[in-house]
Design a protein around this motif. Structure first.
Motif, mmCIF file in Angstrom:
data_model
loop_
_atom_site.group_PDB
_atom_site.id
_atom_site.type_symbol
_atom_site.label_atom_id
_atom_site.label_comp_id
_atom_site.label_asym_id
_atom_site.label_seq_id
_atom_site.Cartn_x
_atom_site.Cartn_y
_atom_site.Cartn_z
ATOM 1 N N MET A 46 13.297 -4.855 -2.611
ATOM 2 C CA MET A 46 12.605 -3.984 -3.549
ATOM 3 C C MET A 46 11.813 -2.951 -2.746
ATOM 4 O O MET A 46 11.223 -3.280 -1.716
ATOM 5 N N SER A 47 11.812 -1.718 -3.228
ATOM 6 C CA SER A 47 10.958 -0.705 -2.620
ATOM 7 C C SER A 47 10.255 0.075 -3.729
ATOM 8 O O SER A 47 10.782 0.213 -4.833
ATOM 9 N N LEU A 48 9.075 0.536 -3.416
ATOM 10 C CA LEU A 48 8.279 1.302 -4.365
ATOM 11 C C LEU A 48 7.652 2.468 -3.634
ATOM 12 O O LEU A 48 7.082 2.308 -2.553
ATOM 13 N N ARG A 49 7.792 3.652 -4.221
ATOM 14 C CA ARG A 49 7.163 4.863 -3.686
ATOM 15 C C ARG A 49 6.245 5.397 -4.759
ATOM 16 O O ARG A 49 6.678 5.627 -5.898
ATOM 17 N N ILE A 50 4.987 5.586 -4.411
ATOM 18 C CA ILE A 50 4.002 6.150 -5.325
ATOM 19 C C ILE A 50 3.601 7.509 -4.765
ATOM 20 O O ILE A 50 3.115 7.609 -3.638
ATOM 21 N N ASP A 51 3.824 8.562 -5.558
ATOM 22 C CA ASP A 51 3.550 9.918 -5.105
ATOM 23 C C ASP A 51 2.078 10.270 -5.267
ATOM 24 O O ASP A 51 1.714 11.239 -5.925
ATOM 25 N N SER A 52 1.235 9.463 -4.642
ATOM 26 C CA SER A 52 -0.207 9.696 -4.650
ATOM 27 C C SER A 52 -0.571 10.496 -3.405
ATOM 28 O O SER A 52 0.298 10.862 -2.616
ATOM 29 N N GLN A 53 -1.831 10.752 -3.237
ATOM 30 C CA GLN A 53 -2.316 11.436 -2.030
ATOM 31 C C GLN A 53 -3.151 10.474 -1.227
ATOM 32 O O GLN A 53 -4.226 10.116 -1.659
ATOM 33 N N PRO A 54 -2.707 9.965 -0.104
ATOM 34 C CA PRO A 54 -1.382 10.196 0.466
ATOM 35 C C PRO A 54 -0.319 9.367 -0.252
ATOM 36 O O PRO A 54 -0.629 8.414 -0.961
ATOM 37 N N VAL A 55 0.939 9.719 -0.018
ATOM 38 C CA VAL A 55 2.051 8.987 -0.606
ATOM 39 C C VAL A 55 2.024 7.558 -0.089
ATOM 40 O O VAL A 55 1.758 7.315 1.086
ATOM 41 N N GLN A 56 2.269 6.594 -0.986
ATOM 42 C CA GLN A 56 2.339 5.186 -0.601
ATOM 43 C C GLN A 56 3.770 4.708 -0.762
ATOM 44 O O GLN A 56 4.390 4.955 -1.797
ATOM 45 N N THR A 57 4.269 4.038 0.251
ATOM 46 C CA THR A 57 5.608 3.452 0.171
ATOM 47 C C THR A 57 5.551 2.050 0.746
ATOM 48 O O THR A 57 4.773 1.779 1.658
ATOM 49 N N PHE A 58 6.362 1.180 0.178
ATOM 50 C CA PHE A 58 6.508 -0.145 0.763
ATOM 51 C C PHE A 58 7.782 -0.788 0.270
ATOM 52 O O PHE A 58 8.382 -0.350 -0.702
ATOM 53 N N SER A 59 8.184 -1.828 0.988
ATOM 54 C CA SER A 59 9.378 -2.564 0.587
ATOM 55 C C SER A 59 9.199 -4.011 1.002
ATOM 56 O O SER A 59 8.406 -4.328 1.881
ATOM 57 N N ALA A 60 9.959 -4.873 0.344
ATOM 58 C CA ALA A 60 9.856 -6.295 0.629
ATOM 59 C C ALA A 60 11.096 -7.003 0.103
ATOM 60 O O ALA A 60 11.856 -6.442 -0.677
ATOM 61 N N LEU A 61 11.276 -8.229 0.527
ATOM 62 C CA LEU A 61 12.280 -9.101 -0.069
ATOM 63 C C LEU A 61 11.604 -9.784 -1.238
ATOM 64 O O LEU A 61 10.394 -10.026 -1.198
ATOM 65 N N PHE A 62 12.350 -10.103 -2.278
ATOM 66 C CA PHE A 62 11.726 -10.720 -3.448
ATOM 67 C C PHE A 62 12.609 -11.799 -4.044
ATOM 68 O O PHE A 62 13.827 -11.831 -3.843
ATOM 69 N N GLU A 63 11.966 -12.688 -4.779
ATOM 70 C CA GLU A 63 12.654 -13.623 -5.657
ATOM 71 C C GLU A 63 11.852 -13.648 -6.945
ATOM 72 O O GLU A 63 10.648 -13.900 -6.924
ATOM 73 N N LEU A 64 12.530 -13.373 -8.045
ATOM 74 C CA LEU A 64 11.911 -13.325 -9.365
ATOM 75 C C LEU A 64 12.591 -14.358 -10.235
ATOM 76 O O LEU A 64 13.817 -14.398 -10.319
ATOM 77 N N ARG A 65 11.793 -15.211 -10.878
ATOM 78 C CA ARG A 65 12.347 -16.241 -11.756
ATOM 79 C C ARG A 65 11.456 -16.417 -12.961
ATOM 80 O O ARG A 65 10.285 -16.091 -12.919
ATOM 81 N N GLY A 66 12.059 -16.935 -14.016
ATOM 82 C CA GLY A 66 11.298 -17.204 -15.223
ATOM 83 C C GLY A 66 11.611 -16.210 -16.307
ATOM 84 O O GLY A 66 12.753 -15.831 -16.531
ATOM 85 N N SER A 67 10.548 -15.740 -16.946
ATOM 86 C CA SER A 67 10.669 -14.815 -18.065
ATOM 87 C C SER A 67 9.433 -13.919 -18.065
ATOM 88 O O SER A 67 8.488 -14.171 -17.327
ATOM 89 N N PRO A 68 9.416 -12.907 -18.935
ATOM 90 C CA PRO A 68 8.210 -12.089 -19.028
ATOM 91 C C PRO A 68 6.977 -12.903 -19.425
ATOM 92 O O PRO A 68 5.863 -12.553 -19.064
ATOM 93 N N GLU A 69 7.175 -14.006 -20.133
ATOM 94 C CA GLU A 69 6.047 -14.811 -20.608
ATOM 95 C C GLU A 69 5.512 -15.763 -19.541
ATOM 96 O O GLU A 69 4.313 -16.032 -19.492
ATOM 97 N N ALA A 70 6.379 -16.311 -18.712
ATOM 98 C CA ALA A 70 5.960 -17.262 -17.683
ATOM 99 C C ALA A 70 6.965 -17.204 -16.546
ATOM 100 O O ALA A 70 8.167 -17.373 -16.770
ATOM 101 N N GLY A 71 6.476 -16.939 -15.349
ATOM 102 C CA GLY A 71 7.414 -16.820 -14.245
ATOM 103 C C GLY A 71 6.726 -16.775 -12.902
ATOM 104 O O GLY A 71 5.513 -16.985 -12.784
#
Length: 170
Positions: A46-71
């Motif tokens: 996963m990577s995320l770029r936020i066009d703020s001042q200064p620009v923020q970027t990051f990336s990572a490995l992820f594991e997502l499980r569950g549901s929007p209600e519990a996870g």
């Protein structure tokens, strides 16, 4: 390295930590044993770029499980170090970073506090499953979901944010 501590350069450090946490989750094994029937697990990068001042970027490995209600969302660094584990259920979200635990009212509040971008975790489950779940201000591009790729752009409120995910579903 939490949202409440974000001042100046600490915000970038937190964003990098959260990103790394997201990356780490792809390699991390979550405890819990048998997966409940009907529970999907997504893992990848996963990577995320936020066009703020200064620009923020990051990336990572992820594991997502569950549901929007519990996870759970685990984030790891490319070398396999656990950056963070997020656990949520109705009315609570926990960020575990080593021995430190922070509590938030929701996983969305946790993500926004940590990254500066309100990533809609509830819609993320739908997007990963190929559903065009609508969230005000976000525009998902689901054209490559069948190939394990997702892009979503937050246009409102600013600053804009670009979320990119390469994933597998199990």
């Amino acid at each position: 390295m939490f949202a409440a501590d974000l001042q100046g350069g600490r915000r970038g450090l937190l964003a990098a930590g959260v990103a790394a946490l997201l990356v780490t989750a792809g390699c991390a094994q979550l405890s819990g044993g048998v997966r409940p029937q009907g529970t999907d697990i997504w893992s990848g990068r996963m990577s995320l770029r936020i066009d703020s001042q200064p620009v923020q970027t990051f990336s990572a490995l992820f594991e997502l499980r569950g549901s929007p209600e519990a996870g759970e969302l685990s984030l790891t660094s490319p070398i396999g170090s656990t950056l963070a584990q997020l656990h949520w259920s109705p009315g609570e979200a926990l960020l575990k970073n080593g021995s430190e635990v922070r509590r938030y009212e929701s996983v969305d509040a946790l993500i926004e506090a940590a990254t500066g971008a309100a990533i809609p975790v509830g819609a993320l489950f739908g997007w990963l499953a190929g559903r065009d779940d609508r969230v005000p201000g976000w525009r998902p591009d689901l054209a490559q979901v069948a190939n394990g790729r997702l892009q979503a752009t937050r246009e409102n409120p600013g600053p804009t944010a670009d979320l990119r995910i390469v994933f597998e579903r199990s």
